[in-house]
Write an enzyme that holds these catalytic residues in place. Structure first.
Site, PDB file in Angstrom:
ATOM      1  N   ASP A  98      63.363 -16.100   5.887  1.00  0.00           N
ATOM      2  CA  ASP A  98      62.441 -16.033   7.020  1.00  0.00           C
ATOM      3  C   ASP A  98      61.101 -16.647   6.605  1.00  0.00           C
ATOM      4  O   ASP A  98      60.599 -16.405   5.508  1.00  0.00           O
ATOM      5  CB  ASP A  98      62.250 -14.571   7.467  1.00  0.00           C
ATOM      6  CG  ASP A  98      61.646 -14.472   8.859  1.00  0.00           C
ATOM      7  OD1 ASP A  98      62.360 -14.045   9.784  1.00  0.00           O
ATOM      8  OD2 ASP A  98      60.450 -14.835   9.023  1.00  0.00           O
ATOM      9  N   GLU A 140      62.752 -13.454  19.559  1.00  0.00           N
ATOM     10  CA  GLU A 140      61.832 -14.600  19.589  1.00  0.00           C
ATOM     11  C   GLU A 140      62.610 -15.911  19.646  1.00  0.00           C
ATOM     12  O   GLU A 140      62.243 -16.816  20.392  1.00  0.00           O
ATOM     13  CB  GLU A 140      60.996 -14.523  18.308  1.00  0.00           C
ATOM     14  CG  GLU A 140      59.772 -15.372  18.225  1.00  0.00           C
ATOM     15  CD  GLU A 140      59.127 -15.202  16.850  1.00  0.00           C
ATOM     16  OE1 GLU A 140      58.978 -16.211  16.160  1.00  0.00           O
ATOM     17  OE2 GLU A 140      58.816 -14.044  16.485  1.00  0.00           O
ATOM     18  N   HIS A 192      70.834 -14.294  15.314  1.00  0.00           N
ATOM     19  CA  HIS A 192      70.535 -14.142  13.896  1.00  0.00           C
ATOM     20  C   HIS A 192      70.492 -12.665  13.570  1.00  0.00           C
ATOM     21  O   HIS A 192      70.125 -11.846  14.411  1.00  0.00           O
ATOM     22  CB  HIS A 192      69.201 -14.806  13.521  1.00  0.00           C
ATOM     23  CG  HIS A 192      68.046 -14.431  14.395  1.00  0.00           C
ATOM     24  ND1 HIS A 192      67.882 -14.934  15.664  1.00  0.00           N
ATOM     25  CD2 HIS A 192      67.000 -13.588  14.187  1.00  0.00           C
ATOM     26  CE1 HIS A 192      66.776 -14.425  16.199  1.00  0.00           C
ATOM     27  NE2 HIS A 192      66.239 -13.596  15.329  1.00  0.00           N
ATOM     28  N   HIS A 207      68.647 -10.206  10.697  1.00  0.00           N
ATOM     29  CA  HIS A 207      67.661 -10.126   9.621  1.00  0.00           C
ATOM     30  C   HIS A 207      68.236  -9.177   8.574  1.00  0.00           C
ATOM     31  O   HIS A 207      68.677  -8.079   8.919  1.00  0.00           O
ATOM     32  CB  HIS A 207      66.350  -9.487  10.105  1.00  0.00           C
ATOM     33  CG  HIS A 207      65.658 -10.192  11.225  1.00  0.00           C
ATOM     34  ND1 HIS A 207      64.465 -10.867  11.059  1.00  0.00           N
ATOM     35  CD2 HIS A 207      65.954 -10.305  12.550  1.00  0.00           C
ATOM     36  CE1 HIS A 207      64.058 -11.358  12.230  1.00  0.00           C
ATOM     37  NE2 HIS A 207      64.949 -11.028  13.147  1.00  0.00           N
TER      38      HIS A 207
HETATM   39  P1  AMP Z   1      63.458 -12.518  16.259  1.00  0.00           P
HETATM   40  O1  AMP Z   1      62.192 -11.892  16.732  1.00  0.00           O
HETATM   41  O2  AMP Z   1      64.502 -11.515  15.882  1.00  0.00           O
HETATM   42  O3  AMP Z   1      63.963 -13.590  17.204  1.00  0.00           O
HETATM   43  O4  AMP Z   1      63.080 -13.206  14.871  1.00  0.00           O
HETATM   44  C1  AMP Z   1      62.839 -14.561  14.694  1.00  0.00           C
HETATM   45  C2  AMP Z   1      62.434 -14.743  13.249  1.00  0.00           C
HETATM   46  O5  AMP Z   1      62.455 -16.127  12.950  1.00  0.00           O
HETATM   47  C3  AMP Z   1      61.039 -14.237  12.902  1.00  0.00           C
HETATM   48  O6  AMP Z   1      61.141 -13.237  11.871  1.00  0.00           O
HETATM   49  C4  AMP Z   1      60.306 -15.490  12.405  1.00  0.00           C
HETATM   50  O7  AMP Z   1      59.453 -15.215  11.316  1.00  0.00           O
HETATM   51  C5  AMP Z   1      61.460 -16.376  11.993  1.00  0.00           C
HETATM   52  N1  AMP Z   1      61.203 -17.801  12.035  1.00  0.00           N
HETATM   53  C6  AMP Z   1      60.629 -18.519  13.033  1.00  0.00           C
HETATM   54  N2  AMP Z   1      60.626 -19.835  12.732  1.00  0.00           N
HETATM   55  C7  AMP Z   1      61.241 -19.959  11.531  1.00  0.00           C
HETATM   56  C8  AMP Z   1      61.567 -21.053  10.685  1.00  0.00           C
HETATM   57  N3  AMP Z   1      61.256 -22.317  11.015  1.00  0.00           N
HETATM   58  N4  AMP Z   1      62.198 -20.798   9.513  1.00  0.00           N
HETATM   59  C9  AMP Z   1      62.507 -19.537   9.159  1.00  0.00           C
HETATM   60  N5  AMP Z   1      62.231 -18.457   9.919  1.00  0.00           N
HETATM   61  C10 AMP Z   1      61.608 -18.671  11.080  1.00  0.00           C
END
Ligand code: AMP
Length: 126
Positions: free
Chosen positions: A35, A104, A109, A111
Site C-alpha cells: 500500500d 476508495e 482488494h 488489505h
Molecule cells: P480502499 O479504501 O479499501 O479502497 O483502499 C484503497 C487503498 O489503496 C488505500 O489504502 C490507498 O492507500 C491505496 N492506494 C491508492 N493508490 C495506490 C497506489 N498507486 N499504490 C498502492 N496503493 C495505493
C-alpha cells in the site's frame, strides 16, 4: 442492479503497467503489492487480475481457478510477511466494498495489515 467495472481505476492501471507498484508476489491470476500509504508496518494489498469490483462480485463471477489462486496468494503473503499464525502474531484482513464500506478504489482488494496490534475491529462512525 448489475456490477459495473471502471477500467480507469488505479489498480487497473497498475495491472496494465501504466503506474508503478512495489510487488510482493505475482501469480497467474493475482497481484500483491505494498500500500502506498501504509497504516501498519505490514500493509499489503492483494488484487485479482480480473475485472471485479468487490468481493461479492468476485465470489459470484470468478472462475474456480481465479478463486483458488487468490485465496492461496493471500495465504502465501501472510506467510512471506511473517504475520501468519504459522510464523507470527497475526494480522487483520479487510475488504472494503462500495459506499457503506468506504471503498476508495473500485477494483477488489484485500488489505493485509499486521506487525503491530491492530486495535478494535471497527471504529464508531461519526
Ligand atoms: P480502499 O479504501 O479499501 O479502497 O483502499 C484503497 C487503498 O489503496 C488505500 O489504502 C490507498 O492507500 C491505496 N492506494 C491508492 N493508490 C495506490 C497506489 N498507486 N499504490 C498502492 N496503493 C495505493
Amino acid at each position: 442492479m448489475s456490477y459495473s467495472y471502471d477500467d480507469q481505476n488505479i489498480f487497473a492501471k497498475i495491472l496494465r503497467g501504466e503506474i508503478p507498484n512495489t510487488t510482493v508476489l505475482e501469480t497467474e491470476h493475482s497481484l500483491a503489492f505494498r500500500d502506498l500509504y501504509p497504516q501498519a508496518p505490514t500493509h499489503v494489498l492483494i488484487i485479482p487480475k480480473g475485472p471485479y469490483v468487490s468481493y461479492d462480485h468476485f465470489a459470484s463471477a470468478a472462475s474456480d481457478a481465479e478463486i483458488i489462486d487468490y485465496t492461496r496468494t493471500i495465504g502465501k503473503v501472510c506467510e512471506m510477511e511473517g504475520v501468519s499464525l504459522n510464523a507470527g502474531d497475526g494480522y487483520r484482513l479487510i475488504s472494503n466494498a462500495g459506499a457503506h464500506g468506504v471503498q476508495e478504489v473500485p477494483h477488489l482488494h484485500v488489505h493485509i495489515l499486521g506487525a503491530r496490534h491492530m486495535g478494535r475491529m471497527v471504529a464508531k462512525a461519526e
